[in-house]
Design a protein around this motif. Structure first.
Motif, PDB file in Angstrom:
ATOM      1  N   ALA A   9       0.823  -1.220   0.000  1.00 46.72           N
ATOM      2  CA  ALA A   9       0.000   0.000   0.000  1.00 46.72           C
ATOM      3  C   ALA A   9       0.852   1.263   0.000  1.00 46.72           C
ATOM      4  O   ALA A   9       0.475   2.284  -0.595  1.00 46.72           O
ATOM      5  N   HIS A  10       1.997   1.225   0.650  1.00 47.99           N
ATOM      6  CA  HIS A  10       2.846   2.424   0.780  1.00 47.99           C
ATOM      7  C   HIS A  10       4.126   2.331  -0.047  1.00 47.99           C
ATOM      8  O   HIS A  10       5.061   3.112   0.168  1.00 47.99           O
ATOM      9  N   SER A  11       4.193   1.385  -0.967  1.00 47.36           N
ATOM     10  CA  SER A  11       5.309   1.275  -1.919  1.00 47.36           C
ATOM     11  C   SER A  11       6.668   1.165  -1.238  1.00 47.36           C
ATOM     12  O   SER A  11       7.629   1.838  -1.608  1.00 47.36           O
ATOM     13  N   TYR A  12       6.762   0.320  -0.211  1.00 46.05           N
ATOM     14  CA  TYR A  12       8.046   0.118   0.467  1.00 46.05           C
ATOM     15  C   TYR A  12       9.106  -0.383  -0.519  1.00 46.05           C
ATOM     16  O   TYR A  12      10.258   0.025  -0.468  1.00 46.05           O
ATOM     17  N   ARG A  13       8.693  -1.294  -1.412  1.00 45.09           N
ATOM     18  CA  ARG A  13       9.657  -1.880  -2.341  1.00 45.09           C
ATOM     19  C   ARG A  13      10.268  -0.808  -3.232  1.00 45.09           C
ATOM     20  O   ARG A  13      11.481  -0.802  -3.475  1.00 45.09           O
ATOM     21  N   ASP A  14       9.454   0.115  -3.730  1.00 44.30           N
ATOM     22  CA  ASP A  14       9.970   1.172  -4.597  1.00 44.30           C
ATOM     23  C   ASP A  14      10.945   2.070  -3.843  1.00 44.30           C
ATOM     24  O   ASP A  14      11.985   2.469  -4.391  1.00 44.30           O
ATOM     25  N   ASP A  15      10.617   2.398  -2.599  1.00 42.93           N
ATOM     26  CA  ASP A  15      11.492   3.268  -1.800  1.00 42.93           C
ATOM     27  C   ASP A  15      12.833   2.582  -1.543  1.00 42.93           C
ATOM     28  O   ASP A  15      13.899   3.206  -1.663  1.00 42.93           O
ATOM     29  N   ILE A  16      12.787   1.296  -1.180  1.00 43.75           N
ATOM     30  CA  ILE A  16      14.018   0.556  -0.915  1.00 43.75           C
ATOM     31  C   ILE A  16      14.852   0.406  -2.188  1.00 43.75           C
ATOM     32  O   ILE A  16      16.075   0.581  -2.186  1.00 43.75           O
ATOM     33  N   ALA A  17      14.177   0.085  -3.305  1.00 43.28           N
ATOM     34  CA  ALA A  17      14.886  -0.078  -4.573  1.00 43.28           C
ATOM     35  C   ALA A  17      15.570   1.222  -4.993  1.00 43.28           C
ATOM     36  O   ALA A  17      16.703   1.207  -5.499  1.00 43.28           O
ATOM     37  N   GLN A  18      14.892   2.348  -4.788  1.00 46.23           N
ATOM     38  CA  GLN A  18      15.474   3.644  -5.148  1.00 46.23           C
ATOM     39  C   GLN A  18      16.718   3.936  -4.324  1.00 46.23           C
ATOM     40  O   GLN A  18      17.735   4.397  -4.851  1.00 46.23           O
TER      41      GLN A  18
END
Length: 206
Positions: free
Chosen positions: A146-155
């Motif tokens: 829901a909060h896009s943790y994966r995108d933040d970590i990947a960035q």
């Protein structure tokens, strides 16, 4: 028969602390105080042994105030260096962008011992982290999407690698078998499809 503190190395590598006395040519164990597996445990057991040996002896009244009294006790254990290494790496990589303590605990537990969410609490308690409740972990996993943790970590991973001047990718699988099959199904790699071996793919290509 004068008593003394005796330390004995056990077969497992731990140290047994005892109060013993010489009886002829042999040591007679008067009391076994416990077995230490760490330096802190050994220090506590030795302090308890000294208190027992000095019990009943006269003490000088130095007017230093009331003592705490009682034997030393080990009330908890904490893998301080391990926790600090994980926390330092977490912050250095910029993963603090995910402001969720339960998520950090889940990651730490998986690094220490790849296991299920239900068993994460046990792993955390063993290294000295006050674990969040299992229901909190379940809710945290729902927030990941829901909060896009994966995108933040990947960035943050990309930014860290780019700043180092070299880009490398390391895939570390900590999923259980059922989850791994689901991931493979999404990838749609023909070599990984059920019923297809590498040998059959070679024959098909030929």
């Amino acid at each position: 028969m004068a008593a003394y503190i005796r330390k004995v190395r056990t077969a497992s590598g731990a140290t047994a602390v005892q109060i013993a006395a010489k009886q002829g040519r042999r040591d007679k164990v008067l009391e076994h105080l416990g077995t230490a597996h760490t330096d802190s445990e050994l220090a506590a057991l030795l302090a308890t042994a000294r208190e027992k040996l000095l019990a009943g002896q006269q003490e000088l009244d130095l007017d230093l105030g009331a003592g705490t009294g009682g034997a030393s006790m080990i009330t908890g254990k904490r893998s301080r260096w391990l926790i600090e290494v994980i926390d330092t790496a977490w912050r250095r990589l910029g993963f603090g962008v995910v402001d969720n303590e339960a998520f950090f605990q889940l990651v730490a537990a998986r690094i220490v011992e790849p296991t299920s969410v239900a068993d994460a609490g046990r792993v955390l308690r063993e290294i000295g982290i006050a674990s969040a409740h299992r229901n909190t972990f379940v809710r945290t996993l729902r927030r990941c999407t829901a909060h896009s943790y994966r995108d933040d970590i990947a960035q943050r991973c990309f930014e860290h690698a780019a700043a180092a001047g070299d880009l490398n990718l390391l895939l570390y699988d900590v999923t259980v078998r059922r989850e791994a099959l689901a991931v493979r199904a999404e990838v749609r790699d023909l070599c990984l499809e059920p019923g297809r071996s590498q040998e059959s793919m070679k024959l098909g290509a030929a």
